[in-house]
Design a protein around this motif. Structure first.
Motif, mmCIF file in Angstrom:
data_model
loop_
_atom_site.group_PDB
_atom_site.id
_atom_site.type_symbol
_atom_site.label_atom_id
_atom_site.label_comp_id
_atom_site.label_asym_id
_atom_site.label_seq_id
_atom_site.Cartn_x
_atom_site.Cartn_y
_atom_site.Cartn_z
ATOM 1 N N ARG A 223 -18.658 -43.144 -16.487
ATOM 2 C CA ARG A 223 -18.250 -43.691 -15.024
ATOM 3 C C ARG A 223 -16.891 -44.005 -14.779
ATOM 4 N N LEU A 224 -16.144 -43.550 -13.944
ATOM 5 C CA LEU A 224 -14.966 -44.310 -13.656
ATOM 6 C C LEU A 224 -15.016 -44.947 -12.429
ATOM 7 N N ASP A 225 -14.059 -45.868 -12.238
ATOM 8 C CA ASP A 225 -13.909 -46.714 -10.867
ATOM 9 C C ASP A 225 -13.699 -45.728 -9.689
ATOM 10 N N LEU A 226 -12.505 -45.146 -10.043
ATOM 11 C CA LEU A 226 -12.027 -43.785 -8.851
ATOM 12 C C LEU A 226 -11.504 -42.694 -9.612
ATOM 13 N N GLY A 227 -11.790 -41.768 -8.756
ATOM 14 C CA GLY A 227 -11.924 -40.290 -9.535
ATOM 15 C C GLY A 227 -11.266 -39.119 -8.636
ATOM 16 N N TRP A 228 -10.556 -38.111 -9.154
ATOM 17 C CA TRP A 228 -10.255 -36.864 -8.226
ATOM 18 C C TRP A 228 -11.101 -35.959 -9.244
ATOM 19 N N PRO A 229 -12.173 -35.432 -9.151
ATOM 20 C CA PRO A 229 -12.807 -34.624 -9.837
ATOM 21 C C PRO A 229 -12.299 -33.061 -9.848
ATOM 22 N N GLU A 230 -11.556 -32.847 -8.712
ATOM 23 C CA GLU A 230 -11.084 -31.489 -8.672
ATOM 24 C C GLU A 230 -9.838 -31.187 -9.582
ATOM 25 N N TRP A 231 -9.124 -32.363 -9.888
ATOM 26 C CA TRP A 231 -8.002 -32.544 -10.965
ATOM 27 C C TRP A 231 -8.487 -33.125 -12.223
ATOM 28 N N ARG A 232 -9.710 -33.520 -12.336
ATOM 29 C CA ARG A 232 -10.146 -34.113 -13.700
ATOM 30 C C ARG A 232 -9.325 -35.354 -14.011
ATOM 31 N N ILE A 233 -8.851 -36.344 -12.789
ATOM 32 C CA ILE A 233 -8.205 -37.386 -13.038
ATOM 33 C C ILE A 233 -9.018 -38.800 -12.850
ATOM 34 N N GLY A 234 -8.841 -39.755 -13.490
ATOM 35 C CA GLY A 234 -9.435 -40.919 -13.021
ATOM 36 C C GLY A 234 -8.529 -42.182 -13.039
ATOM 37 N N LEU A 235 -9.116 -43.325 -12.434
ATOM 38 C CA LEU A 235 -8.354 -44.558 -12.217
ATOM 39 C C LEU A 235 -9.067 -45.609 -12.563
ATOM 40 N N GLU A 236 -8.948 -46.378 -13.248
ATOM 41 C CA GLU A 236 -9.698 -47.588 -13.655
ATOM 42 C C GLU A 236 -8.860 -48.965 -12.922
ATOM 43 N N TYR A 237 -9.605 -49.702 -12.452
ATOM 44 C CA TYR A 237 -8.777 -50.972 -12.270
ATOM 45 C C TYR A 237 -9.111 -51.817 -13.606
ATOM 46 N N ASP A 238 -7.915 -52.487 -14.052
ATOM 47 C CA ASP A 238 -7.874 -52.839 -15.533
ATOM 48 C C ASP A 238 -8.172 -54.495 -15.412
ATOM 49 N N SER A 239 -9.515 -54.913 -15.338
ATOM 50 C CA SER A 239 -9.757 -56.314 -15.046
ATOM 51 C C SER A 239 -9.645 -57.037 -16.421
ATOM 52 N N ALA A 240 -9.080 -58.270 -16.278
ATOM 53 C CA ALA A 240 -8.786 -59.015 -17.611
ATOM 54 C C ALA A 240 -10.136 -59.605 -18.166
ATOM 55 N N THR A 241 -11.352 -59.707 -17.208
ATOM 56 C CA THR A 241 -12.543 -60.064 -17.570
ATOM 57 C C THR A 241 -13.414 -59.049 -18.387
ATOM 58 N N TRP A 242 -13.318 -57.856 -17.960
ATOM 59 C CA TRP A 242 -13.919 -56.661 -18.694
ATOM 60 C C TRP A 242 -12.911 -56.022 -19.735
ATOM 61 N N HIS A 243 -12.003 -55.817 -19.515
ATOM 62 C CA HIS A 243 -11.289 -55.190 -20.726
ATOM 63 C C HIS A 243 -10.479 -56.145 -21.390
ATOM 64 N N SER A 244 -10.896 -57.075 -22.168
ATOM 65 C CA SER A 244 -10.212 -57.990 -22.962
ATOM 66 C C SER A 244 -10.967 -58.233 -24.324
ATOM 67 N N ASP A 262 -12.903 -34.039 -22.823
ATOM 68 C CA ASP A 262 -13.471 -33.402 -21.828
ATOM 69 C C ASP A 262 -12.503 -32.739 -20.732
ATOM 70 N N GLY A 263 -11.437 -33.212 -20.990
ATOM 71 C CA GLY A 263 -10.297 -32.731 -20.085
ATOM 72 C C GLY A 263 -9.907 -33.578 -19.056
ATOM 73 N N TRP A 264 -10.379 -34.933 -19.012
ATOM 74 C CA TRP A 264 -10.066 -35.950 -18.047
ATOM 75 C C TRP A 264 -8.730 -36.504 -18.462
ATOM 76 N N THR A 265 -7.844 -36.966 -17.632
ATOM 77 C CA THR A 265 -6.703 -37.744 -17.678
ATOM 78 C C THR A 265 -7.206 -39.203 -16.789
ATOM 79 N N VAL A 266 -7.162 -40.427 -17.592
ATOM 80 C CA VAL A 266 -7.490 -41.574 -16.869
ATOM 81 C C VAL A 266 -6.255 -42.497 -16.927
ATOM 82 N N TYR A 267 -5.798 -43.045 -15.936
ATOM 83 C CA TYR A 267 -4.943 -43.962 -15.564
ATOM 84 C C TYR A 267 -5.417 -45.162 -15.203
#
Length: 292
Positions: A223-244, A262-267
């Motif tokens: 699961r991604l925070d935000l995404g554009w399935p048509e382009w297979r692009i995802g965007l994650e909010y990089d929380s210091a609490t979760w991603h540390s 699976d062909g997704w690019t995540v920012y």
């Protein structure tokens, strides 16, 4: 704290006035406790113990005691706190009252209320949930306002009810902003920063991202925070609490690898990016969409 003042404090959500304290302590004793930091001033003439959390209930009651009013109603962001909505974290307390005033810490609004506008929540009179959400949507910064609306929807409000309530505010400051943001609100957002990140994308002219996008990969559902399935692009909010930490880094790397396979690019976006430099994640996403 002496028994008499303890009893008074407990009836007032942890707040007490200087006069109430002086019924139990001498003026010198009171001054000593304030100078030592044992007692902290909330508003003029009203205090709390340093170990007592300044909850919205305490702050509203302290405002009532400071002003000398028989009753006050929590409003705007303070009411939103009571309802459990996401708020900006401002230390300002907002209440409705007859005696209007504005300081950096206490704002007394002279807004009118109609039948059903007020309710009792956690022992404090406050504007009801639907009016509170619209008041915040009208008057807060757009990033914070959308976060409040998203959390309101997540807690059971509906866009239909919010739009109906907004009509009662037609002609008031911020009405247009409120209507715009209500139409963008989405209860699937799981954190205030996800809401703010989503609004940055919309404001930049990107296609509206979908919150909490589920991606089926060869290694299971991701699961991604935000995404554009048509382009297979995802965007994650990089929380210091979760991603540390090492464990988080390993978990994120594995997750990222399976999504890439699976062909997704995540920012990724940080708090600094969202608040100050949204182009750091907007432009790479825009370029990736053009390339695809």
């Amino acid at each position: 704290m002496r028994p008499g003042l303890t009893e008074v404090r407990d009836k007032q959500f942890g707040a007490f006035t200087a006069w109430q304290a002086l019924c139990e302590y001498t003026r010198a004793e009171m001054r000593t406790r304030v100078d030592r930091g044992d007692w902290v001033r909330v508003f003029h003439g009203v205090y709390r113990e340093s170990a007592t959390t300044p909850t919205p209930q305490l702050r509203v009651e302290a405002a009532r005691l400071s002003i000398g009013a028989q009753s006050l109603a929590a409003a705007y962001e303070t009411a939103a706190e009571l309802h459990g909505f996401a708020v900006s974290g401002s230390s300002t307390t907002h209440v409705l009252g007859v005696q209007r005033s504005r300081t950096s810490r206490l704002v007394v609004h002279g807004d009118r209320t109609g039948p059903g506008d007020l309710e009792l929540i956690h022992g404090i009179v406050a504007t009801n949930a639907i009016r509170t959400a619209v008041d915040v949507a009208r008057t807060s910064d757009r990033l914070d306002a959308l976060a409040t609306l998203d959390s309101g929807l997540r807690l059971g409000l509906s866009c239909t009810a919010l739009l109906a309530e907004s009509e009662r505010h037609r002609g008031r400051r911020g009405y247009v902003q409120a209507v715009e943001l209500i139409e963008l609100a989405d209860g699937r957002a799981e954190s205030p920063m996800e809401s703010r990140t989503r609004l940055r994308c919309i404001d930049a002219g990107l296609p509206r991202p979908e919150p909490q996008v589920e991606v089926s990969t060869r290694n299971g559902l991701r699961r991604l925070d935000l995404g554009w399935p048509e382009w297979r692009i995802g965007l994650e909010y990089d929380s210091a609490t979760w991603h540390s930490g090492e464990a988080a880094a390993a978990r994120d790397d594995r997750r990222h690898n399976w999504l890439s396979a699976d062909g997704w690019t995540v920012y990724y976006a940080t708090a600094t990016d969202v608040y100050q430099r949204p182009e750091n994640f907007i432009e790479p996403i825009r370029c990736a969409m053009r390339g695809r």
